[in-house]
Write a protein that holds these residues in place. Sequence first.
Motif, PDB file in Angstrom:
ATOM      1  N   PRO A 110       0.790  -1.240  -0.109  1.00 12.42           N
ATOM      2  CA  PRO A 110       0.031   0.121  -0.108  1.00 12.42           C
ATOM      3  C   PRO A 110       0.920   1.380  -0.074  1.00 12.42           C
ATOM      4  CG  PRO A 110      -0.107  -1.092   2.293  1.00 12.42           C
ATOM      5  CD  PRO A 110       0.534  -1.969   1.370  1.00 12.42           C
ATOM      6  N   SER A 111       1.901   1.296   0.443  1.00 19.97           N
ATOM      7  CA  SER A 111       2.741   2.790   0.773  1.00 19.97           C
ATOM      8  C   SER A 111       3.217   2.880  -0.817  1.00 19.97           C
ATOM      9  CB  SER A 111       3.825   2.436   1.477  1.00 19.97           C
ATOM     10  OG  SER A 111       5.026   1.279   1.063  1.00 19.97           O
ATOM     11  N   VAL A 112       3.386   2.136  -1.879  1.00 16.23           N
ATOM     12  CA  VAL A 112       4.201   2.331  -2.996  1.00 16.23           C
ATOM     13  C   VAL A 112       3.079   2.796  -3.722  1.00 16.23           C
ATOM     14  CG1 VAL A 112       6.335   1.442  -3.148  1.00 16.23           C
ATOM     15  CG2 VAL A 112       4.094  -0.008  -3.940  1.00 16.23           C
ATOM     16  N   MET A 113       1.772   2.103  -3.829  1.00 14.05           N
ATOM     17  CA  MET A 113       0.365   2.187  -4.370  1.00 14.05           C
ATOM     18  C   MET A 113       0.022   3.771  -3.848  1.00 14.05           C
ATOM     19  SD  MET A 113       0.099   0.109  -6.311  1.00 14.05           S
ATOM     20  CE  MET A 113      -1.634   0.422  -7.082  1.00 14.05           C
ATOM     21  N   LEU A 114       0.015   4.173  -2.768  1.00 18.58           N
ATOM     22  CA  LEU A 114      -0.405   5.496  -2.074  1.00 18.58           C
ATOM     23  C   LEU A 114       0.750   6.697  -2.859  1.00 18.58           C
ATOM     24  CD1 LEU A 114      -1.505   4.630   1.357  1.00 18.58           C
ATOM     25  CD2 LEU A 114      -3.065   5.327  -0.522  1.00 18.58           C
ATOM     26  N   ALA A 115       1.937   6.078  -2.822  1.00 22.90           N
ATOM     27  CA  ALA A 115       3.124   7.086  -3.271  1.00 22.90           C
ATOM     28  C   ALA A 115       2.649   7.365  -4.686  1.00 22.90           C
ATOM     29  CB  ALA A 115       4.200   6.332  -3.161  1.00 22.90           C
ATOM     30  N   ALA A 116       2.077   6.271  -5.557  1.00 16.92           N
ATOM     31  CA  ALA A 116       1.779   6.534  -6.926  1.00 16.92           C
ATOM     32  C   ALA A 116       0.771   7.496  -7.211  1.00 16.92           C
ATOM     33  CB  ALA A 116       1.487   5.120  -7.610  1.00 16.92           C
ATOM     34  N   GLY A 117      -0.407   7.248  -6.133  1.00 24.24           N
ATOM     35  CA  GLY A 117      -1.453   8.138  -6.299  1.00 24.24           C
ATOM     36  C   GLY A 117      -1.152   9.628  -5.775  1.00 24.24           C
ATOM     37  N   LEU A 118      -0.257   9.856  -4.892  1.00 27.37           N
ATOM     38  CA  LEU A 118       0.035  11.236  -4.251  1.00 27.37           C
ATOM     39  C   LEU A 118       0.979  11.751  -5.448  1.00 27.37           C
ATOM     40  CD1 LEU A 118       1.093  10.488  -0.645  1.00 27.37           C
ATOM     41  CD2 LEU A 118      -0.687  12.007  -1.504  1.00 27.37           C
ATOM     42  N   LEU A 119       1.914  10.979  -6.326  1.00 29.49           N
ATOM     43  CA  LEU A 119       2.447  11.611  -7.303  1.00 29.49           C
ATOM     44  C   LEU A 119       1.647  12.224  -8.549  1.00 29.49           C
ATOM     45  CD1 LEU A 119       5.950  10.431  -8.648  1.00 29.49           C
ATOM     46  CD2 LEU A 119       4.247  10.978 -10.155  1.00 29.49           C
ATOM     47  N   SER A 260       7.586  10.865   3.022  1.00 24.79           N
ATOM     48  CA  SER A 260       7.094   9.743   3.760  1.00 24.79           C
ATOM     49  C   SER A 260       5.915   9.949   4.621  1.00 24.79           C
ATOM     50  CB  SER A 260       8.437   9.428   4.463  1.00 24.79           C
ATOM     51  OG  SER A 260       9.536   8.829   3.721  1.00 24.79           O
ATOM     52  N   ALA A 261       6.080  11.493   5.267  1.00 29.36           N
ATOM     53  CA  ALA A 261       4.792  11.758   5.946  1.00 29.36           C
ATOM     54  C   ALA A 261       3.562  11.849   5.266  1.00 29.36           C
ATOM     55  CB  ALA A 261       5.255  13.173   6.523  1.00 29.36           C
ATOM     56  N   GLU A 262       3.670  12.280   3.976  1.00 31.18           N
ATOM     57  CA  GLU A 262       2.350  12.287   3.503  1.00 31.18           C
ATOM     58  C   GLU A 262       1.744  11.003   3.040  1.00 31.18           C
ATOM     59  OE1 GLU A 262       3.018  16.233   0.587  1.00 31.18           O
ATOM     60  OE2 GLU A 262       4.037  14.281   0.015  1.00 31.18           O
ATOM     61  N   MET A 271      -5.202   0.324   5.901  1.00 34.56           N
ATOM     62  CA  MET A 271      -5.081  -0.371   6.982  1.00 34.56           C
ATOM     63  C   MET A 271      -6.759  -0.769   7.522  1.00 34.56           C
ATOM     64  SD  MET A 271      -2.175  -1.368   7.376  1.00 34.56           S
ATOM     65  CE  MET A 271      -2.050  -1.582   5.587  1.00 34.56           C
ATOM     66  N   ASN A 272      -7.819  -0.459   6.859  1.00 35.74           N
ATOM     67  CA  ASN A 272      -9.024  -0.907   7.346  1.00 35.74           C
ATOM     68  C   ASN A 272      -9.384  -2.233   7.127  1.00 35.74           C
ATOM     69  OD1 ASN A 272     -11.659  -0.770   7.682  1.00 35.74           O
ATOM     70  ND2 ASN A 272     -12.144   1.250   6.530  1.00 35.74           N
ATOM     71  N   ALA A 273      -9.481  -3.000   8.199  1.00 33.30           N
ATOM     72  CA  ALA A 273      -9.662  -4.513   8.127  1.00 33.30           C
ATOM     73  C   ALA A 273     -11.103  -4.452   7.566  1.00 33.30           C
ATOM     74  CB  ALA A 273      -9.708  -4.934   9.671  1.00 33.30           C
ATOM     75  N   LYS A 274     -12.186  -3.845   7.791  1.00 36.41           N
ATOM     76  CA  LYS A 274     -13.603  -4.159   7.218  1.00 36.41           C
ATOM     77  C   LYS A 274     -13.601  -4.152   5.743  1.00 36.41           C
ATOM     78  CE  LYS A 274     -16.063  -1.952  11.103  1.00 36.41           C
ATOM     79  NZ  LYS A 274     -16.942  -0.791  11.514  1.00 36.41           N
ATOM     80  N   THR A 275     -12.632  -3.250   5.061  1.00 34.87           N
ATOM     81  CA  THR A 275     -12.637  -3.462   3.799  1.00 34.87           C
ATOM     82  C   THR A 275     -12.092  -4.948   3.047  1.00 34.87           C
ATOM     83  OG1 THR A 275     -12.185  -1.078   3.630  1.00 34.87           O
ATOM     84  CG2 THR A 275     -11.555  -2.263   1.555  1.00 34.87           C
ATOM     85  N   PHE A 276     -10.915  -5.487   3.985  1.00 39.45           N
ATOM     86  CA  PHE A 276     -10.462  -6.631   3.561  1.00 39.45           C
ATOM     87  C   PHE A 276     -11.340  -7.519   3.597  1.00 39.45           C
ATOM     88  CE2 PHE A 276      -6.708  -4.187   3.884  1.00 39.45           C
ATOM     89  CZ  PHE A 276      -5.723  -4.872   2.781  1.00 39.45           C
ATOM     90  N   LYS A 277     -12.175  -7.660   4.665  1.00 41.69           N
ATOM     91  CA  LYS A 277     -13.156  -8.863   5.091  1.00 41.69           C
ATOM     92  C   LYS A 277     -14.270  -8.842   4.233  1.00 41.69           C
ATOM     93  CE  LYS A 277     -11.942  -8.926  10.047  1.00 41.69           C
ATOM     94  NZ  LYS A 277     -12.504  -8.647  11.267  1.00 41.69           N
TER      95      LYS A 277
END
Length: 361
Positions: A110-119, A260-262, A271-277
């Motif tokens: 997720p960190s690199v996917m969010l990074a792609a979205g932020l970029l 990294s902070a962003e 990290m939403n467990a409900k989404t995964f379930k």
Amino acid sequence: QIATYEAYYKAQGLWGIPARGAIDYSQVIELDLSAVVPSVAGPKRPQDRIELKNLKQEFISSFSKPVTEAGFGKKAEDFATVSAQVNGQKVGHGSVLIAAITSCTNTSNPSVMLAAGLLAKKAVAKGLKVNPAVKSSLAPGSRVVTKYLEAAGLLPYLEQLGFGVTAYGCTTCIGNAGDLTPAMNEAIVKNDIVASAVLSGNRNFEARIHPNIRSNFLASPPLVVAYAIAGNVTRDLMTEPVGKGKNGKDIYLGDIWPTSAEIAKLMKYAMNAKTFKANYADVKGAPGKLWEDITGVAEGQIYNWPKSTYIAEPPFFENFTMQPKAAATGIQSARALGVFGDSITTDHISPAGSIKESSPA
């Protein structure tokens, strides 16, 4: 109890990161964090790592190197002189024609996917666009990725740059990117252009991504977006502008690279467990109409191996036993069937991709 453990390990000098020599390890590896730099892999093998600052020169060098040295065997003087116009877009050696955030091995992070979205968000805000000649796509390994990109408000920015969700799972990484336009294919073949693909997959053997694209580079999802904007792997993203934004202003990678902070601030959406379930419950309980409409599938634990030119039962499974029959009498005079000096793959003849009629395969 925790306080007791803490007191004990502190007394032993083992609380936190153990000091050198405090614990006997079978092997000690030192890592200089200052030596960790952005990198990609390519252009033909996943193990060939290239520091980002060296990619431009490495590509130019490989252009005229012999094929036996992982090069393309072209004339050096053709590098800057050979190009073509396709629908008003200049296409030349190193042009990025496929840019794909693909492969579950990368899109599960997720960190690199969010990074792609932020970029992408910062790029759109700066007025950057992706060259129309680039075929861009987003194929996450899970529908959860789409959910948290939506929740973080990043998916619309990826879509504006052409990275809309194409599918889930293996697409570009296994050669299922879909074809380029007929005009583009004709231009590549006619002018013998060494075009490029940049993808976040883990395999880049020649002909795997597309039969007409010989130069393929593995990169992180945010770098895939950056190279889609740059449009050519010969643009040094460490020193040259990624592209021109509003009012023709030069925009550099540092202007749009997320901190990294962003990224950390948005990790709560991933990290939403409900989404995964909820998502994985749907996989079993409500897989979707397309899946449910598949007919003629045998039930049971054993695959029925239908008559097919694509899938065939391996002959070594015929009369298979847990104890090899040859072991009873002993294996004698065994020989290697073949010993090859080069890196051999089946990508040129993989039924997962298209096989060029003009290729040796």
